[in-house]
Design an enzyme around this catalytic site. Structure first.
Site, PDB file in Angstrom:
ATOM      1  CB  ILE A  64      -0.971   0.036   1.205  1.00  0.00           C
ATOM      2  CG1 ILE A  64      -0.276  -0.467   2.476  1.00  0.00           C
ATOM      3  CG2 ILE A  64      -2.217  -0.764   0.934  1.00  0.00           C
ATOM      4  CD1 ILE A  64      -1.042  -0.123   3.721  1.00  0.00           C
ATOM      5  N   PRO A  65       1.587   1.520  -1.095  1.00  0.00           N
ATOM      6  CG  PRO A  65       2.115   1.767  -3.351  1.00  0.00           C
ATOM      7  CD  PRO A  65       1.641   0.762  -2.349  1.00  0.00           C
ATOM      8  CG  HIS A  66       0.093   5.393   2.235  1.00  0.00           C
ATOM      9  ND1 HIS A  66       0.627   4.182   2.602  1.00  0.00           N
ATOM     10  CD2 HIS A  66       0.136   6.158   3.342  1.00  0.00           C
ATOM     11  CE1 HIS A  66       0.972   4.210   3.881  1.00  0.00           C
ATOM     12  NE2 HIS A  66       0.687   5.411   4.359  1.00  0.00           N
ATOM     13  CB  CYS A  67       2.539  10.118  -0.072  1.00  0.00           C
ATOM     14  SG  CYS A  67       2.049  10.675  -1.707  1.00  0.00           S
TER      15      CYS A  67
ATOM     16  CB  THR B  11       0.695   9.224   6.024  1.00  0.00           C
ATOM     17  OG1 THR B  11       0.703   7.816   6.145  1.00  0.00           O
ATOM     18  CG2 THR B  11       1.933   9.682   5.315  1.00  0.00           C
TER      19      THR B  11
END
Lengths: 150, 488
Positions: A64-67, B11
């Site tokens: 789950i790459p996220h930003c 985040t």
């Protein structure tokens, strides 16, 4: 321009790429094409920065790459499925399901609630199983949208 | 188990919510209750103060600092990373269960202002210890009712004489200029307070065992115990039953849609039905039958020495402080009054003297050796002096309910002594109640007083000895809460 969390154009059921960076870039290009990301390099840098803090691979073959990024215009999910798998740093092997989650830097909480709902779905077996077995991009997009509707 | 948790990740987009979901799923699987505060970007409903207060343990699954962590200071806290929560939520729940078990002090009614139980037995988590904690929770809530009701009734005797119980309802006749009216008012308000003793006792025992959903079944069971004349022992049964029933019902897994209404609707409804039903059906008829049989037996007693009869009636008065056996003995004594015979007057004297003994003896014991009693018990010892002196045997209930196996036999011993001595001395009494306020109506008051003092001393001594049996040597007050911190 629609601001649905995900559309069929943001689904890639045959994600190709040897490594994390290439599959994330490939999904990010879809975000750009759909007008969800304005600056791909900046966006990828932000994803990378998050990935450096802690790998986003999860047990069960999920990445789950996220930003949160200034380059993102609306909360969006780009979903890719890789048959051979891509390493996202999970202990139990490569990820077959890749969820690239893009959140705007200044989204209000109501706006971002859809991403919270998405994250919760990731923990449900039925959700990931459905995506593993899916055959049609638009069906996937519709399923995800329905699932995260409050 | 009831858990509160906080999840937080850098985040605040994904892991915060995934961890929350994983914890909720794991808690559901083990039948535990969990409330998660997600400190993420999508906002969340903050845990309320009462959520935190009622929690048995706290789980912090966070990779960043948890906001407002101080609110968990008095709770057993288990810490982990969001990844631990996502990959092994069940493990965190189990660690929380261990932590809650090591701090049973915070597992009960969750009244942090009361450092109970302070008996130095906190370290053990055996059934006996937990049982005592449940009972103490019930007792600590019942004490104010005993004090308020008892003092009002004693006051009514003091200003209105023992006939005040015969006064008409203050709703029918109340004359502000008449002292008797005020006494009647105090008596009737006090009696109203006493109506709560058993339900409150049962309700809060159940509450300590299975939290808020058990409160209504406990109260209802207690009220049923009152209705079937089961006394405070019936209340103990009702409270423990309600706690066990609701605790069991909570383990049943229900669909998510129903889960929300379980604690406020389904559990109170089913619990009250089951507990109230059992109390009425299973206890009601046998108790009524036993009381009838006991009364018949007492009336048929012939050729028993006065001494033995006094001891028997005295013991019966003390055994359940207002319960069925007490009632039979008391009714037997009052029934004789109308005959006016010398024996009947002696029996009345013996019964009242015996009924004064338990509260006085326990007050004495708690005064001379406070360390054998909890703080709640020590506090209830002050009104107990006056309640005992006023022949309000219910003053012993907080002590007897907290530790029935040690207190009841001791009370019986002293009351039987007083009953026997009073009969032997031939003391008589023409009033059905009133305690020291009817002393002028006692024949042979000096020897009567002696009989009561003797019984009080016997009971107090017995209870102090009993309190030393089967107890670990007491250590310091409750250990301070430590957190089993695992640094991220």
């Amino acid at each position: 321009m629609t601001t649905e969390l995900i559309t069929s154009e943001l689904v890639d059921l045959d994600l190709v790429g040897p490594d994390r960076a290439s599959v994330v870039r490939s999904l990010a290009e879809r975000l750009v094409a759909e007008g969800r990301v304005t600056d791909i390099e900046r966006f990828l840098a932000d994803v990378d920065a998050r990935e450096q803090q802690m790998a986003t691979g999860m047990e069960g073959g999920i990445g789950i790459p996220h930003c949160r990024s200034e380059a993102v215009t609306a909360p969006t999910l780009a979903f890719g499925r890789s048959r051979p798998g891509v390493d996202f740093g999970a202990e139990d092997g490569p990820a077959h399901l890749v969820f690239l989650i893009a959140a705007p830097q200044h989204g209000d909480s109501d706006h971002l609630a859809v991403l919270a709902a998405l994250a919760r779905r990731l923990m449900r077996d039925e959700f990931t199983r459905t995506l593993l077995d899916a055959t049609d991009s638009s069906a996937v997009a519709e399923y995800v949208r329905e699932e995260v509707t409050p | 188990m009831r858990v509160v948790a906080v999840t937080a990740c850098p985040t605040g987009i994904a892991h915060t919510y995934m961890a929350a979901e994983a914890l909720e799923q794991a808690a559901k699987a083990t039948g535990d209750e969990i409330l998660v505060e997600t400190q993420g970007s999508a906002g969340s409903t903050a845990l309320s103060a009462s959520d935190v207060r009622d929690a048995d343990a706290v789980i912090l699954a966070a990779d960043v600092g948890v906001t407002d962590r101080e609110r968990f200071a008095s709770k057993p806290v288990v810490e982990g990373t969001v990844k631990q929560a996502i990959n092994d939520a069940a493990g965190l729940i189990e660690r929380a269960r261990d932590a809650a078990g090591r701090h049973p002090a915070s597992a009960g009614a969750g009244t942090p202002s009361e450092p109970e139980p302070e008996s130095g037995e906190v370290a053990g988590t055996g059934f006996g210890t937990r049982l005592r904690q449940w009972l103490m929770t019930g007792v600590s809530y019942v004490i104010p009712f005993v004090a308020a009701g008892g003092l009002l009734i004693a006051l009514s005797f003091a200003i209105g004489g023992y006939q005040i119980t015969e006064a008409p309802d203050v709703t029918e006749r109340f004359d502000p200029a008449s002292l008797t009216s005020w006494a009647a008012l105090a008596n009737q308000v006090g009696s109203a307070a006493f109506e709560f003793l058993v339900p409150v006792l049962a309700g809060f025992i159940a509450f300590a065992m299975a939290d808020r959903p058990a409160l209504a079944p406990g109260f209802v069971g207690g009220a049923a115990a009152v209705a079937v004349d089961a006394g405070f022992l019936g209340g103990l049964v009702a409270g423990l039953l309600a706690g066990a029933v609701v605790g069991g019902l909570r383990r049943i897994r229900v669909p998510r849609a129903v889960a929300g209404i379980m604690p406020v609707v389904v559990l109170p409804f089913l619990g009250s039905l089951i507990v109230g039903g059992l109390m009425f059906v299973l206890l009601g008829a046998p108790i009524a039958a036993a009381m009838t049989a006991l009364t018949g037996w007492l009336n048929g007693l012939t050729g028993v020495s006065a001494l033995l009869l006094g001891a028997l009636l005295g013991g019966m008065i003390a055994v359940d402080a207002g319960g069925p056996i007490n009632k039979v003995a008391y009714t037997f004594a009052v029934g004789g009054l109308t005959t006016g015979s010398d024996t009947a007057l002696q029996i009345m004297a013996a019964v009242m003297g015996a009924g004064m003994v338990p509260p006085l003896a326990l007050a004495l014991a708690a005064t001379v050796r406070g360390s054998s009693f909890s703080r709640a018990e020590r506090e209830s010892s002050r009104p107990a002096w006056l309640l005992g002196a006023s022949f309000i045997t219910e003053g012993a209930i907080p002590f007897a309910a907290a530790d029935p196996l040690r207190v009841i036999p001791s009370a019986v011993l002293g009351s039987a002594t007083t009953g026997a001595l009073s009969m032997a001395f031939g003391a008589t009494l023409r009033a059905p109640h009133g305690g020291v306020f009817v002393l002028p109506l006692v024949g042979d008051p000096l020897l009567y007083f002696l009989a009561i003092v003797a019984g009080v001393l016997v009971s107090a001594l017995a209870v102090l000895v009993a309190k030393r049996i089967g107890r670990a040597p007491r250590s310091a007050e409750s250990a301070p809460v430590e957190s089993s911190a695992v640094t991220v």
